[in-house]
Design an enzyme around this catalytic site. Structure first.
Site, PDB file in Angstrom:
ATOM      1  N   SER A 235     -31.786  26.615  -9.834  1.00  0.00           N
ATOM      2  CA  SER A 235     -32.145  25.825  -8.635  1.00  0.00           C
ATOM      3  C   SER A 235     -32.683  24.433  -8.968  1.00  0.00           C
ATOM      4  O   SER A 235     -32.891  23.624  -8.073  1.00  0.00           O
ATOM      5  CB  SER A 235     -33.207  26.577  -7.828  1.00  0.00           C
TER       6      SER A 235
ATOM      7  N   ASN B  96     -38.634  33.883 -19.606  1.00  0.00           N
ATOM      8  CA  ASN B  96     -38.257  35.217 -19.105  1.00  0.00           C
ATOM      9  C   ASN B  96     -36.809  35.220 -18.644  1.00  0.00           C
ATOM     10  O   ASN B  96     -36.322  34.201 -18.144  1.00  0.00           O
ATOM     11  CB  ASN B  96     -39.086  35.610 -17.866  1.00  0.00           C
TER      12      ASN B  96
ATOM     13  N   ALA C  79     -39.488  29.197  -8.664  1.00  0.00           N
ATOM     14  CA  ALA C  79     -39.469  28.019  -9.552  1.00  0.00           C
ATOM     15  C   ALA C  79     -39.726  26.695  -8.829  1.00  0.00           C
ATOM     16  O   ALA C  79     -39.697  25.646  -9.467  1.00  0.00           O
ATOM     17  CB  ALA C  79     -38.178  27.924 -10.365  1.00  0.00           C
ATOM     18  N   ALA C  80     -40.020  26.737  -7.531  1.00  0.00           N
ATOM     19  CA  ALA C  80     -40.329  25.477  -6.834  1.00  0.00           C
ATOM     20  C   ALA C  80     -41.616  24.867  -7.395  1.00  0.00           C
ATOM     21  O   ALA C  80     -41.700  23.659  -7.640  1.00  0.00           O
ATOM     22  CB  ALA C  80     -40.467  25.716  -5.335  1.00  0.00           C
ATOM     23  N   GLY C  81     -42.624  25.715  -7.632  1.00  0.00           N
ATOM     24  CA  GLY C  81     -43.879  25.229  -8.212  1.00  0.00           C
ATOM     25  C   GLY C  81     -43.667  24.707  -9.628  1.00  0.00           C
ATOM     26  O   GLY C  81     -44.257  23.691 -10.024  1.00  0.00           O
ATOM     27  N   ASP C  82     -42.828  25.391 -10.395  1.00  0.00           N
ATOM     28  CA  ASP C  82     -42.536  24.936 -11.771  1.00  0.00           C
ATOM     29  C   ASP C  82     -41.845  23.582 -11.735  1.00  0.00           C
ATOM     30  O   ASP C  82     -42.152  22.684 -12.529  1.00  0.00           O
ATOM     31  CB  ASP C  82     -41.623  25.944 -12.483  1.00  0.00           C
TER      32      ASP C  82
ATOM     33  N   ALA D  79     -40.327  28.014 -19.396  1.00  0.00           N
ATOM     34  CA  ALA D  79     -38.937  27.588 -19.582  1.00  0.00           C
ATOM     35  C   ALA D  79     -38.421  26.848 -18.348  1.00  0.00           C
ATOM     36  O   ALA D  79     -37.667  25.874 -18.463  1.00  0.00           O
ATOM     37  CB  ALA D  79     -38.056  28.795 -19.888  1.00  0.00           C
TER      38      ALA D  79
ATOM     39  N   GLU E 257     -48.754  32.366 -18.633  1.00  0.00           N
ATOM     40  CA  GLU E 257     -47.995  33.605 -18.860  1.00  0.00           C
ATOM     41  C   GLU E 257     -47.890  33.957 -20.341  1.00  0.00           C
ATOM     42  O   GLU E 257     -47.134  34.859 -20.701  1.00  0.00           O
ATOM     43  CB  GLU E 257     -46.579  33.482 -18.267  1.00  0.00           C
TER      44      GLU E 257
ATOM     45  N   THR F 286     -50.573  22.232  -4.748  1.00  0.00           N
ATOM     46  CA  THR F 286     -49.459  22.322  -3.805  1.00  0.00           C
ATOM     47  C   THR F 286     -49.963  23.166  -2.632  1.00  0.00           C
ATOM     48  O   THR F 286     -50.531  24.245  -2.838  1.00  0.00           O
ATOM     49  CB  THR F 286     -48.220  22.944  -4.455  1.00  0.00           C
TER      50      THR F 286
ATOM     51  N   GLY G 221     -47.231  20.006   1.620  1.00  0.00           N
ATOM     52  CA  GLY G 221     -46.916  19.130   0.492  1.00  0.00           C
ATOM     53  C   GLY G 221     -47.930  19.289  -0.616  1.00  0.00           C
ATOM     54  O   GLY G 221     -48.188  20.401  -1.056  1.00  0.00           O
TER      55      GLY G 221
HETATM   56  O1  RIB Z   1     -42.379  30.630 -11.368  1.00  0.00           O
HETATM   57  C1  RIB Z   1     -41.227  31.416 -11.327  1.00  0.00           C
HETATM   58  C2  RIB Z   1     -41.124  32.245 -12.586  1.00  0.00           C
HETATM   59  O2  RIB Z   1     -42.207  33.143 -12.636  1.00  0.00           O
HETATM   60  C3  RIB Z   1     -39.903  33.111 -12.675  1.00  0.00           C
HETATM   61  O3  RIB Z   1     -38.795  32.444 -13.221  1.00  0.00           O
HETATM   62  C4  RIB Z   1     -40.386  34.307 -13.462  1.00  0.00           C
HETATM   63  O4  RIB Z   1     -39.791  34.445 -14.699  1.00  0.00           O
HETATM   64  C5  RIB Z   1     -41.900  34.140 -13.586  1.00  0.00           C
HETATM   65  O5  RIB Z   1     -42.279  33.633 -14.798  1.00  0.00           O
END
Ligand code: RIB
Length: 307
Positions: A291, A11, A249-252, A42, A139, A220, A225
């Protein structure tokens, strides 16, 4: 061989700064912070590229300027993009509100991600066969996620599912194909139908998902933690306290960092500690892919915390 394969969304994030996360019916004055590459798939691929040695991605972009920027960001992070298709739908868009205390809420308009379908997954079966760990989120169309999981298991690969955004339920026949389920607290609560407020409750909720067949649950649990629950073990690995600038994006970053270490053969606890560190760095910075730290930054962070 790419050790880690990420299958999922891409996205462009339209990021809005707001004084607080808006309530229903509320009008707030905000600011446009910019357009930042994102998408759970991504973000995880970029994190894997920056933190590891060999990552690839399967997904779908639009033939437009956002698609070009997202594809370039993957390539710059060293990600193999052979599995990224281009279609005539617009690239996925996310509208993200970020509050003054770093919390967010997100609306995703899938666009091209909706075309990352079962056919696109099947067309890239060789990439799935040629990886060690396959990391997925939710997603893209769910049938495509489930087909990718079935193909990964057919080829004996390790399947890690980050169930984000969490559906009401996962099909019962999918649970036994998941080696590690990586939800956040909200997703754990939704999938299990149980509360997750305390450590004991989160463990019980995770155990309910193990009973459905998942091999392990790595949740998480916010500032506490990460919580690993397997049939024979419960392990809480504390996070690193940092001042939150933006949790996007912390979880990603956590999921990809964990899988990167796992694919390199590290143990669970070491992989989780590394993931906690990478996620902590990302929380202290603005944006999604902007980030995500490099391997060097993450190792330096861990070194400083070791003394
Ligand atoms: O996890 C964060 C992401 O969720 C964002 O970058 C947004 O695009 C959604 O997919």
């Amino acid at each position: 061989m790419n050790k880690l394969l990420i299958i999922g969304s891409l996205n462009m994030d339209m990021v809005l700064g707001v004084p607080a996360i808006p309530r229903a019916g509320e009008t707030l004055m905000g600011e446009l912070r910019g357009y930042i590459p994102g998408g759970k798939g991504a973000n995880q691929a970029v994190a894997a590229g920056r933190l590891g040695r060999g990552a690839a991605m399967i997904g779908m972009l639009g033939r437009d300027s956002h698609g070009e920027v997202l594809a370039k960001n993957l390539t710059q992070a060293g990600v193999d993009t052979a599995g990224i298709g281009f279609c005539d739908a617009p690239t996925g868009l996310a509208v993200i509100n970020v509050s003054a205390d770093g919390e967010n809420n997100i609306i995703v308009i899938p666009g091209a991600n909706a075309r990352c379908d079962v056919d696109h997954i099947r067309a890239h079966e060789a990439m799935i066969a040629d990886s060690e760990v396959v990391l997925l989120q939710m997603e893209i169309p769910h049938e495509a996620v489930f087909e990718a999981i079935r193909l990964a298991k057919k080829h004996g690969r390790t399947v890690v599912l980050n169930p984000a955004p969490a559906p009401e339920r996962l099909p019962e026949d999918i649970y036994p194909l998941i080696d590690i389920l990586c939800p956040n607290e909200t997703e754990l609560e939704r999938l299990s139908g149980l509360p997750t407020g305390s450590a004991e409750e989160a463990e019980q909720a995770a155990r309910a998902l193990l009973e459905r067949g998942a091999g392990a649950v790595l949740a998480t649990v916010g500032k506490r933690g990460a919580l690993l629950v397997t049939p024979g073990q419960t392990l809480e690995v504390p996070g690193f306290p940092v001042k939150a600038v933006d949790t996007t994006a912390a979880g990603d970053t956590f999921c990809a960092a964990f899988c990167t270490k796992l694919a390199e053969g590290a143990g669970m606890e070491e992989s989780i500690r590394f993931a906690n560190a990478a996620a902590a760095i990302s929380v202290g910075r603005a944006g999604a892919q902007t980030s995500i730290p490099t391997l060097q930054e993450t190792l330096a962070f861990l070194d400083m915390r070791a003394v």
